[in-house]
Write a protein that holds these residues in place. Sequence first.
Motif, PDB file in Angstrom:
ATOM      1  N   ASP A  42      62.342  -8.556  24.043  1.00  0.00           N
ATOM      2  CA  ASP A  42      62.523  -8.803  25.470  1.00  0.00           C
ATOM      3  C   ASP A  42      61.312  -8.233  26.202  1.00  0.00           C
ATOM      4  O   ASP A  42      60.486  -7.535  25.609  1.00  0.00           O
ATOM      5  CB  ASP A  42      63.787  -8.111  25.992  1.00  0.00           C
TER       6      ASP A  42
ATOM      7  N   TYR B 212      58.601 -19.157  36.112  1.00  0.00           N
ATOM      8  CA  TYR B 212      59.594 -19.662  35.174  1.00  0.00           C
ATOM      9  C   TYR B 212      59.090 -19.882  33.752  1.00  0.00           C
ATOM     10  O   TYR B 212      59.862 -19.712  32.796  1.00  0.00           O
ATOM     11  CB  TYR B 212      60.221 -20.954  35.703  1.00  0.00           C
TER      12      TYR B 212
ATOM     13  N   PHE C   3      60.117 -17.728  30.626  1.00  0.00           N
ATOM     14  CA  PHE C   3      61.400 -17.845  29.943  1.00  0.00           C
ATOM     15  C   PHE C   3      61.283 -18.660  28.653  1.00  0.00           C
ATOM     16  O   PHE C   3      62.196 -18.658  27.828  1.00  0.00           O
ATOM     17  CB  PHE C   3      62.442 -18.480  30.867  1.00  0.00           C
TER      18      PHE C   3
ATOM     19  N   GLN D  18      65.004 -12.715  26.826  1.00  0.00           N
ATOM     20  CA  GLN D  18      65.498 -12.207  28.100  1.00  0.00           C
ATOM     21  C   GLN D  18      64.379 -11.458  28.815  1.00  0.00           C
ATOM     22  O   GLN D  18      63.614 -10.714  28.197  1.00  0.00           O
ATOM     23  CB  GLN D  18      66.693 -11.274  27.888  1.00  0.00           C
TER      24      GLN D  18
ATOM     25  N   PHE E 126      69.153 -18.263  36.248  1.00  0.00           N
ATOM     26  CA  PHE E 126      68.638 -17.574  35.069  1.00  0.00           C
ATOM     27  C   PHE E 126      69.401 -16.279  34.803  1.00  0.00           C
ATOM     28  O   PHE E 126      69.662 -15.929  33.650  1.00  0.00           O
ATOM     29  CB  PHE E 126      67.143 -17.301  35.230  1.00  0.00           C
TER      30      PHE E 126
ATOM     31  N   PHE F 222      69.455 -15.317  30.943  1.00  0.00           N
ATOM     32  CA  PHE F 222      68.029 -15.381  30.655  1.00  0.00           C
ATOM     33  C   PHE F 222      67.280 -14.211  31.302  1.00  0.00           C
ATOM     34  O   PHE F 222      66.187 -13.855  30.875  1.00  0.00           O
ATOM     35  CB  PHE F 222      67.416 -16.694  31.168  1.00  0.00           C
ATOM     36  N   CYS F 223      67.857 -13.666  32.345  1.00  0.00           N
ATOM     37  CA  CYS F 223      67.222 -12.590  33.100  1.00  0.00           C
ATOM     38  C   CYS F 223      68.270 -11.522  33.398  1.00  0.00           C
ATOM     39  O   CYS F 223      69.424 -11.851  33.693  1.00  0.00           O
ATOM     40  CB  CYS F 223      66.620 -13.130  34.398  1.00  0.00           C
TER      41      CYS F 223
END
Length: 370
Positions: free
Chosen positions: A5, A20, A23, A28, A51, A56-57
């Motif tokens: 990550d 973006y 990603f 993450q 996200f 994802f975040c």
Amino acid sequence: MNTHDTLYFPSTVISSGSQYPLFLLFPQIHILQPVEAEENDGATAEHPDIFIKNGFCQAHTPCPLGDSRLRFLHLIGDIKDRKDDYAAQLSGLTMAAMSAPRQRGDDTTQEIISSLLGTQGIKDEQEKKDAVIHALWQARLVLKIAEILDHEEEEIAEQLSLLDDRETALFRQLHGEEPEDLEEDELPLRELLEIRDKINHPSASVIRNRFRAWKQLFVAGDLPEWPIWTTPMSEAADIILEQYEVLQGKPALQIGQFALPASVGQDQQEAFERITSFRSSNADLLARLAVDLTAVSSVMQDETETEVRFPREGAAVSGEWSQAMLKNFPAEQFGRTTVTAYLLPGQSFSSILGKKEAGPTDRALLLVGH
């Protein structure tokens, strides 16, 4: 926490089309936020950011404001909406205070913050505690003001770009010409490039002030030790690289560069769908790339005599990544941006930033977008 990550800095939101593409690379992305979400609006399933909602975040708020949260948000609302009276004054004072040493007797910012916190007049044993509270409050203000300025600057750039398009179309019509015929697939890239050209990017000193505020928040928090950090701001990266050289007596190792698309969609929903599709169809490649990332970030100080590269030159994963970019995000449609990787063996990011309770990890990999 996955070792591959990344912690994204010094921005405290990911809301721009140019952000973006990261990603695509990381399972993450972690960000620090100046203000915590309310318990009833912070649930992942209900989060407005797609996200964050889909994992994802992940956002972290060091030293949450707690009971002071609403007062802080009210102040930010004043700064954002009114732009007059004490709100504008505080905004200017706060930004200035992060870039220059305080003059003796110049307590204007401290007094305003103290009145908001209700801590005026507390002496002796409380002074150190109050100083920490004031410093964090000020750092949060700088970061929230930076968010506001970033958003407003992007909105202005979008409006200027739209105005230019209308003027060009009108000019062509007046001269009896047909409107410019662009392929639909070329529009996202053109729009992104136009907006980038019109954004007034912050100066190096402003970015350094912003990083100083972000560092204040990071150092104060109880956070994991992420071995990989990512920034699109070279001025912020330079601060870390300079401090590393001071501590180690030698510069960090620039170990390679790789490409990402400059954009992955016209809006957040489109970007999310493209990223999700890419992750699904390239799961094996991403897993092997993650192994390479982890291996590189684990290189210790005494191993740096041998050449370390990321992505490894000649390795299958490097060629496959380039092919995946070409297939899924052709340069003529999505553009390209370059990411430079720096290895910082012998130090963790916490130790580089002077965090007193730095973790045991002595590895750091810094990725800088251009």
